[in-house]
Motif scaffolding. Structure first.
Motif, PDB file in Angstrom:
ATOM      1  N   LEU A  32      -4.413   6.636  -1.572  1.00 16.36           N
ATOM      2  CA  LEU A  32      -3.960   5.303  -1.194  1.00 16.36           C
ATOM      3  C   LEU A  32      -4.087   4.370  -2.390  1.00 16.36           C
ATOM      4  CD1 LEU A  32      -3.020   3.439   1.137  1.00 16.36           C
ATOM      5  CD2 LEU A  32      -5.433   2.899   1.521  1.00 16.36           C
ATOM      6  N   LEU A  33      -2.981   3.735  -2.772  1.00 13.97           N
ATOM      7  CA  LEU A  33      -2.969   2.830  -3.919  1.00 13.97           C
ATOM      8  C   LEU A  33      -2.405   1.471  -3.514  1.00 13.97           C
ATOM      9  CD1 LEU A  33      -1.587   5.200  -6.715  1.00 13.97           C
ATOM     10  CD2 LEU A  33      -3.984   4.663  -6.204  1.00 13.97           C
ATOM     11  N   LYS A  34      -2.893   0.455  -4.194  1.00 12.71           N
ATOM     12  CA  LYS A  34      -2.396  -0.911  -4.023  1.00 12.71           C
ATOM     13  C   LYS A  34      -1.526  -1.234  -5.231  1.00 12.71           C
ATOM     14  CE  LYS A  34      -4.143  -5.659  -3.648  1.00 12.71           C
ATOM     15  NZ  LYS A  34      -5.380  -6.493  -3.614  1.00 12.71           N
ATOM     16  N   ASP A  69       7.017   7.502  -3.881  1.00 12.65           N
ATOM     17  CA  ASP A  69       5.926   6.864  -3.135  1.00 12.65           C
ATOM     18  C   ASP A  69       6.262   6.802  -1.659  1.00 12.65           C
ATOM     19  OD1 ASP A  69       4.427   6.477  -5.382  1.00 12.65           O
ATOM     20  OD2 ASP A  69       5.058   4.398  -5.694  1.00 12.65           O
ATOM     21  N   MET A  70       5.226   6.957  -0.835  1.00 11.68           N
ATOM     22  CA  MET A  70       5.345   6.702   0.597  1.00 11.68           C
ATOM     23  C   MET A  70       4.719   5.339   0.869  1.00 11.68           C
ATOM     24  SD  MET A  70       6.880   9.359   1.792  1.00 11.68           S
ATOM     25  CE  MET A  70       6.632   9.146   3.531  1.00 11.68           C
ATOM     26  N   VAL A  71       5.471   4.425   1.462  1.00 11.03           N
ATOM     27  CA  VAL A  71       5.005   3.056   1.698  1.00 11.03           C
ATOM     28  C   VAL A  71       4.331   2.986   3.058  1.00 11.03           C
ATOM     29  CG1 VAL A  71       5.697   0.649   1.938  1.00 11.03           C
ATOM     30  CG2 VAL A  71       6.810   2.109   0.247  1.00 11.03           C
ATOM     31  N   GLN A  77      -8.892   1.469  -1.407  1.00 10.00           N
ATOM     32  CA  GLN A  77      -8.076   1.936  -2.524  1.00 10.00           C
ATOM     33  C   GLN A  77      -8.652   3.219  -3.128  1.00 10.00           C
ATOM     34  OE1 GLN A  77      -5.738  -0.099  -6.317  1.00 10.00           O
ATOM     35  NE2 GLN A  77      -7.553  -1.056  -5.480  1.00 10.00           N
ATOM     36  N   ASN A  78      -7.763   4.127  -3.482  1.00 11.88           N
ATOM     37  CA  ASN A  78      -8.095   5.419  -4.089  1.00 11.88           C
ATOM     38  C   ASN A  78      -8.679   6.425  -3.107  1.00 11.88           C
ATOM     39  OD1 ASN A  78      -7.237   4.788  -6.756  1.00 11.88           O
ATOM     40  ND2 ASN A  78      -9.130   3.616  -7.050  1.00 11.88           N
ATOM     41  N   LYS A  79      -8.740   6.113  -1.841  1.00 16.83           N
ATOM     42  CA  LYS A  79      -9.203   7.083  -0.862  1.00 16.83           C
ATOM     43  C   LYS A  79      -8.131   8.136  -0.628  1.00 16.83           C
ATOM     44  CE  LYS A  79     -12.585   4.441   1.822  1.00 16.83           C
ATOM     45  NZ  LYS A  79     -12.947   3.947   3.175  1.00 16.83           N
ATOM     46  N   TRP A 123       0.864  -1.178   0.000  1.00 19.40           N
ATOM     47  CA  TRP A 123       0.000   0.000   0.000  1.00 19.40           C
ATOM     48  C   TRP A 123       0.900   1.227   0.000  1.00 19.40           C
ATOM     49  CZ3 TRP A 123      -5.018  -0.491  -0.914  1.00 19.40           C
ATOM     50  CH2 TRP A 123      -5.663  -1.688  -0.589  1.00 19.40           C
ATOM     51  N   VAL A 124       0.673   2.132  -0.952  1.00 22.02           N
ATOM     52  CA  VAL A 124       1.488   3.333  -1.045  1.00 22.02           C
ATOM     53  C   VAL A 124       0.586   4.563  -1.083  1.00 22.02           C
ATOM     54  CG1 VAL A 124       3.309   2.099  -2.279  1.00 22.02           C
ATOM     55  CG2 VAL A 124       1.571   3.346  -3.575  1.00 22.02           C
TER      56      VAL A 124
END
Length: 387
Positions: free
Chosen positions: A330-332, A356-358, A368-370, A323-324
């Motif tokens: 927020l992306l997967k 990216d921030m992990v 996701q995408n929030k 998750w980044v």
């Protein structure tokens, strides 16, 4: 009166009708707005995810030293158990636990009377046999002359030769008995086979001991080594001369060492490979101390890429992803795991963007995408600069 009630009822009906039309018109306007901007409505209906600085890490790039962790103990290279070779009574015990002793030093003296008697008897039998053999030799020489002069038969001469040869073989047998008796007499004085320290004593003065009974355990503290084990799956990293590092229990200092021996057989219970290593620098080692360390592979065996925490990778053995936070969302993202380092809990991956921030926190698929809010001005500034 009835006419007035009817008027009041008609007024109420008209008012309700107007309110219903107003509500329907508002709903129609909202529906039209949703159809025109569905993404904005979706974002308005989603609640932003709030994280703190400790929940995310910045991606690093580079390579990792390939380390494989192990555990083990410190033991003496030279150690032995002293056992009795005879059955006898301990007459004198001259060594104590913790005492430094030298090779050949007397540890125990056993009752030697019976063995001395057997040795004396064996020597006497040997002397008698030698005397009889000497006599037979003289008879052979005498009968040889008599046979040459014709006074006795050749058969009688040959018989004397046979008796002499038999007596000569008897001398060998008696000499063997003397050697056995002499060794038994010597075995009643038990000496240390090595230089070292007594770590265990299992004999007391006056005690009757039997053949094969362990009396002392001795170790040489001047030469110590590591005895450790590694999973079979990591055994390809083990070879004589391999560099390792270790730390003693309760100590954070790392000490270097080199592998000196590797067992070719895996333990049937643990399925681990046992290996031994010698420290290459001065270390405060104590026999029996617990150690933990890592096998270090050479730099040409290292992979390079994006370095992230190992615990940030989800489903690492099947379909790894992380998750980044990218563009404040927020992306997967799927990743390829190129190298894992269990010792430092890090991994080298590919498939991410360097800005990216992990996230160290696991989320649900619906997250996701929030939008993401990181409650730390410094982190937000770093993300803005990276973008």
């Amino acid at each position: 009166m009835d006419i007035q009630k009817q008027k009041h009822l008609r007024f109420s009906l008209i008012l309700c009708t107007l309110l219903g039309l107003t509500a329907c018109q508002k709903e129609a306007i909202e529906t039209a707005d949703q159809n025109a901007n569905p993404q904005n409505v979706q974002q308005n209906n989603q609640q932003a995810i709030e994280l703190i600085a400790e929940d995310v890490v910045q991606i690093q790039t580079g390579s990792l030293v390939d380390k494989s962790p192990f555990t083990g103990t410190i033991q003496a290279v030279s150690q032995t158990s002293v056992q009795s070779q005879v059955s006898a009574t301990a007459m004198q015990v001259t060594a104590e636990i913790g005492q430094f002793i030298s090779k050949g030093q007397v540890l125990v003296r056993l009752n030697n009377q019976d063995n001395n008697a057997r040795l004396a008897q064996a020597n006497a039998n040997l002397a008698a046999t030698k005397a009889q053999a000497e006599l037979n030799r003289s008879l052979v020489e005498r009968k040889r002359r008599l046979w040459q002069q014709g006074f006795i038969s050749k058969l009688e001469y040959e018989q004397s030769q046979v008796e002499y040869l038999a007596q000569a073989e008897q001398i060998k047998a008696e000499q063997a008995n003397v050697n056995i008796a002499k060794k038994a007499a010597q075995d009643t004085v038990i000496r240390s086979p090595i230089n070292g320290v007594i770590t265990n004593r299992q004999v007391e003065q006056g005690q009757t001991i039997s053949v094969g009974q362990t009396l002392f355990e001795i170790v040489d503290p001047s030469s110590l080594e590591l005895k450790a084990s590694l999973a079979v799956s990591e055994a390809y990293k083990l070879f004589v001369g391999q560099n390792i590092e270790f730390r003693l229990q309760g100590d954070t200092t790392l000490y270097p060492a080199k592998v000196t021996r590797v067992s070719p057989v895996a333990d049937q219970a643990s399925r681990n490979i046992t290996f031994f290593a010698r420290p290459t620098a001065q270390a405060p080692l104590h026999i029996g101390a617990f150690v933990e360390g890592s096998i270090i592979r050479s730099s040409n065996q290292q992979a390079s890429g994006q370095i992230i925490p190992l615990n940030a990778i989800r489903h690492i053995d099947t379909a790894p992803f992380v998750w980044v936070i990218r563009d404040n969302k927020l992306l997967k993202v799927k990743v390829d795991v190129m190298q894992k380092q269990s010792a430092d809990q890090l991994a080298i991956v590919s498939g991410l963007q360097n800005n990216d921030m992990v996230s160290l926190i696991d989320f649900k698929h619906d997250d996701q995408n929030k939008a993401v809010i990181i409650q730390n001005d410094e982190i937000q500034n770093n993300v803005a600069q990276a973008n």
